[in-house]
Enzyme design. Structure first.
Site, PDB file in Angstrom:
ATOM      1  N   HIS A  15       4.474  -1.188 -14.347  1.00 50.63           N
ATOM      2  CA  HIS A  15       3.866  -1.335 -13.089  1.00 50.63           C
ATOM      3  C   HIS A  15       4.689  -2.120 -11.958  1.00 50.63           C
ATOM      4  O   HIS A  15       4.307  -3.298 -12.061  1.00 50.63           O
ATOM      5  CB  HIS A  15       2.412  -1.602 -12.977  1.00 50.63           C
ATOM      6  CG  HIS A  15       1.621  -1.380 -11.623  1.00 50.63           C
ATOM      7  ND1 HIS A  15       0.390  -0.551 -11.594  1.00 50.63           N
ATOM      8  CD2 HIS A  15       2.176  -1.455 -10.319  1.00 50.63           C
ATOM      9  CE1 HIS A  15       0.070  -0.676 -10.217  1.00 50.63           C
ATOM     10  NE2 HIS A  15       0.997  -1.292  -9.604  1.00 50.63           N
ATOM     11  N   HIS A  17       6.610  -2.252  -7.738  1.00 50.75           N
ATOM     12  CA  HIS A  17       6.992  -1.615  -6.470  1.00 50.75           C
ATOM     13  C   HIS A  17       8.160  -2.173  -5.938  1.00 50.75           C
ATOM     14  O   HIS A  17       8.508  -3.170  -5.568  1.00 50.75           O
ATOM     15  CB  HIS A  17       5.802  -1.938  -5.464  1.00 50.75           C
ATOM     16  CG  HIS A  17       4.453  -1.624  -5.990  1.00 50.75           C
ATOM     17  ND1 HIS A  17       4.019  -0.275  -5.193  1.00 50.75           N
ATOM     18  CD2 HIS A  17       3.710  -2.042  -6.622  1.00 50.75           C
ATOM     19  CE1 HIS A  17       2.583  -0.100  -5.821  1.00 50.75           C
ATOM     20  NE2 HIS A  17       2.379  -1.379  -6.661  1.00 50.75           N
ATOM     21  N   ARG A  19       9.659  -0.103  -3.511  1.00 48.85           N
ATOM     22  CA  ARG A  19       9.851   0.120  -1.945  1.00 48.85           C
ATOM     23  C   ARG A  19      10.798   1.202  -1.549  1.00 48.85           C
ATOM     24  O   ARG A  19      11.286   1.550  -2.617  1.00 48.85           O
ATOM     25  CB  ARG A  19       9.847  -1.068  -1.262  1.00 48.85           C
ATOM     26  CG  ARG A  19       8.786  -2.341  -1.425  1.00 48.85           C
ATOM     27  CD  ARG A  19       7.269  -1.970  -1.278  1.00 48.85           C
ATOM     28  NE  ARG A  19       6.391  -3.009  -1.279  1.00 48.85           N
ATOM     29  CZ  ARG A  19       5.245  -2.874  -1.518  1.00 48.85           C
ATOM     30  NH1 ARG A  19       4.500  -1.809  -1.642  1.00 48.85           N
ATOM     31  NH2 ARG A  19       4.331  -3.961  -1.483  1.00 48.85           N
ATOM     32  N   ASN A  43       3.810   4.647  -4.025  1.00 50.63           N
ATOM     33  CA  ASN A  43       2.990   4.526  -2.683  1.00 50.63           C
ATOM     34  C   ASN A  43       4.265   4.158  -1.639  1.00 50.63           C
ATOM     35  O   ASN A  43       3.985   3.020  -0.863  1.00 50.63           O
ATOM     36  CB  ASN A  43       1.923   3.392  -2.811  1.00 50.63           C
ATOM     37  CG  ASN A  43       2.322   2.096  -3.303  1.00 50.63           C
ATOM     38  OD1 ASN A  43       3.278   1.968  -3.849  1.00 50.63           O
ATOM     39  ND2 ASN A  43       1.457   1.139  -2.809  1.00 50.63           N
ATOM     40  N   LYS A  99      -0.142   8.578 -10.479  1.00 50.74           N
ATOM     41  CA  LYS A  99      -0.850   7.596  -9.844  1.00 50.74           C
ATOM     42  C   LYS A  99      -1.990   8.021  -8.991  1.00 50.74           C
ATOM     43  O   LYS A  99      -1.581   8.464  -8.085  1.00 50.74           O
ATOM     44  CB  LYS A  99       0.043   6.517  -9.462  1.00 50.74           C
ATOM     45  CG  LYS A  99      -0.565   5.332  -8.693  1.00 50.74           C
ATOM     46  CD  LYS A  99      -0.840   4.368  -9.674  1.00 50.74           C
ATOM     47  CE  LYS A  99      -1.716   2.913  -9.085  1.00 50.74           C
ATOM     48  NZ  LYS A  99      -0.725   2.197  -8.384  1.00 50.74           N
ATOM     49  N   HIS A 137      -5.386   3.274  -9.829  1.00 51.38           N
ATOM     50  CA  HIS A 137      -5.928   2.219  -9.149  1.00 51.38           C
ATOM     51  C   HIS A 137      -7.481   2.195  -9.004  1.00 51.38           C
ATOM     52  O   HIS A 137      -7.849   3.008  -8.226  1.00 51.38           O
ATOM     53  CB  HIS A 137      -5.244   1.963  -7.635  1.00 51.38           C
ATOM     54  CG  HIS A 137      -5.519   0.626  -7.036  1.00 51.38           C
ATOM     55  ND1 HIS A 137      -4.657  -0.378  -6.584  1.00 51.38           N
ATOM     56  CD2 HIS A 137      -6.783   0.184  -6.470  1.00 51.38           C
ATOM     57  CE1 HIS A 137      -5.361  -1.117  -5.956  1.00 51.38           C
ATOM     58  NE2 HIS A 137      -6.531  -1.033  -5.974  1.00 51.38           N
ATOM     59  N   ASP A 249       3.104  -5.536 -11.237  1.00 55.15           N
ATOM     60  CA  ASP A 249       2.493  -5.106  -9.878  1.00 55.15           C
ATOM     61  C   ASP A 249       3.353  -6.005  -8.843  1.00 55.15           C
ATOM     62  O   ASP A 249       2.781  -6.368  -7.901  1.00 55.15           O
ATOM     63  CB  ASP A 249       0.941  -5.491  -9.665  1.00 55.15           C
ATOM     64  CG  ASP A 249       0.349  -4.523  -8.643  1.00 55.15           C
ATOM     65  OD1 ASP A 249       1.136  -3.562  -8.041  1.00 55.15           O
ATOM     66  OD2 ASP A 249      -0.763  -5.158  -8.076  1.00 55.15           O
ATOM     67  N   HIS A 253       6.591  -7.862   0.240  1.00 53.88           N
ATOM     68  CA  HIS A 253       6.639  -7.494   1.427  1.00 53.88           C
ATOM     69  C   HIS A 253       7.484  -8.580   2.324  1.00 53.88           C
ATOM     70  O   HIS A 253       7.445  -9.674   1.697  1.00 53.88           O
ATOM     71  CB  HIS A 253       5.165  -7.935   2.112  1.00 53.88           C
ATOM     72  CG  HIS A 253       3.965  -6.778   1.656  1.00 53.88           C
ATOM     73  ND1 HIS A 253       4.077  -5.810   2.084  1.00 53.88           N
ATOM     74  CD2 HIS A 253       3.404  -7.026   0.560  1.00 53.88           C
ATOM     75  CE1 HIS A 253       3.047  -5.003   1.321  1.00 53.88           C
ATOM     76  NE2 HIS A 253       2.679  -5.944   0.464  1.00 53.88           N
ATOM     77  N   ALA A 265      -1.564  -7.347   1.242  1.00 55.32           N
ATOM     78  CA  ALA A 265      -1.930  -7.423  -0.158  1.00 55.32           C
ATOM     79  C   ALA A 265      -0.496  -7.236  -0.877  1.00 55.32           C
ATOM     80  O   ALA A 265       0.062  -6.209  -0.845  1.00 55.32           O
ATOM     81  CB  ALA A 265      -2.817  -6.747  -0.547  1.00 55.32           C
TER      82      ALA A 265
HETATM   83 ZN   LIG Z   1       0.576  -1.692  -7.754  1.00 56.65          ZN
END
Ligand SMILES: [Zn+2]
Length: 346
Positions: A15, A17, A19, A43, A99, A137, A249, A253, A265
């Site tokens: 899991h 990200h 981006r 996402n 997801k 989630h 996870d 950012h 977050a």
């Molecule tokens: Zn996540």
């Protein structure tokens, strides 16, 4: 005295990200360097909604991998109500799971839906039939510290209605969630290093620390301890130890979106996770379980065979850099970790 050492084979991050754009080009090589495989979340903005979106994202990720890193990226699609069997059959060869995002509960989840929306059960039923796992989630409406617990009844409903559907509870954070792993054979989970090692004090216990702020939010010390015990398979939770996988996870950012009045977050942690978790597993004499948690369990649950990669960790101090690239502050920036990665053989 010889240095204390752990040798991990084919570590997997189930899991993370990456981006898009410049951030993706920075993040993918960092995953590829230390993991044999990792699963990128959908996402993005806009989210990964179609076969074309998946193929485009795949091209971007694969172009960012350095060939010598011998790395397998895995992909996900964004859950939608009423997904047809035709659509699911078309995307299945390219993804490991789909997801589910509850609307508005985390980054770019405004495209998500309510678990009660019409068409959600039809999608889950089609996924069950086509053997596509659901990554979830799991947070419901309500007080932020109770959102995961409140989603428990949805997990129970789905696991009962669709007994052949593999349900992966992503980044579990509440000790009560662990009981669902005991109760349902088709429920599994990913665990982040932050939920296994820290509690809400890390965010709010001193000065407000946006670099320890994730969704689901860190919880009580009892939650953290129960999750750490579960991944190590101790204190009565040995029965679920094969159902838990590492999912960092890691969610970068730019620093200006973290250190502002409305801090996002999510924090980048992929590069320090294996070092960070080495300590509790080694000190508890659970090195074999560390290997299962970081690789063997995911191979079994998802039925995957990643490329070979050996990562050697030693109890030698290492300092977490202040920045990754120009704009990203990693978790525990500037802190000294007890363990280091001293060798990677790909
Ligand atoms: Zn996540």
């Amino acid at each position: 005295m010889s240095v204390e050492k752990i040798t991990l084979e084919d570590p997997l991050d189930m899991h993370c990200h990456w981006r898009q754009g410049a951030m993706l080009n920075k993040m993918v090589p960092l995953s590829a360097k230390i993991f044999a495989g990792a699963m990128g979340m959908p996402n993005t903005n806009p989210p990964i909604f179609s076969l074309e979106d998946i193929l485009e994202y795949k091209r971007a990720v694969e172009a960012a991998i350095h060939f010598e890193d011998n790395f397998q990226p895995y992909y996900t699609a964004y859950f939608q109500p009423n997904m047809s069997k035709e659509y699911l059959k078309a995307i299945k060869p390219h993804i490991l799971s789909i997801k589910f995002y509850p609307k508005g509960k985390t980054h770019n989840s405004e495209y998500g839906c309510s678990p009660h929306d019409p068409g959600v059960l039809e999608s889950l039923s089609n996924m069950e039939e086509l053997e596509i796992p659901a990554s979830v989630h799991g947070e419901a409406d309500g007080f932020c510290m109770r959102r995961e617990y409140l989603f428990g009844s949805i997990y129970e409903q789905w696991a009962t209605m669709f007994p052949k559907l593999k349900i992966i509870m992503e980044h579990i954070s509440d000790r009560r969630t662990l009981q669902l792993l005991v109760k349902f054979p088709n429920i599994f989970a990913t665990v982040t290093p932050q939920h296994a090692l820290f509690n809400l004090d890390a965010v709010l216990g001193g000065k407000l620390n946006p670099h320890m702020f994730w969704m689901p939010i860190l919880k009580e010390p009892e939650d953290q301890e129960a999750i750490l015990n579960a991944i190590m398979g101790i204190n009565g939770l040995a029965c679920v130890k094969h159902k838990l996988m590492l999912g960092t996870d890691s969610a970068p950012h730019p620093v200006d979106q973290k250190e502002c009045a409305c801090g996002c977050a999510g924090v980048f942690n992929a590069s320090i996770t294996l070092q960070l978790l080495a300590k509790p597993f080694f000190d508890s004499g659970k090195v074999e379980q560390y290997k299962m948690f970081t690789s063997g369990n995911a191979k079994e649950i998802y039925g995957i065979t990643p490329p070979k990669k050996t990562v050697v960790l030693e109890r030698v101090p290492s300092v977490v850099p202040d920045r990754v690239g120009v704009t990203v502050v990693p978790m525990l920036a500037g802190h000294t970790l007890e363990w280091s990665i001293t060798e990677i053989r790909a």
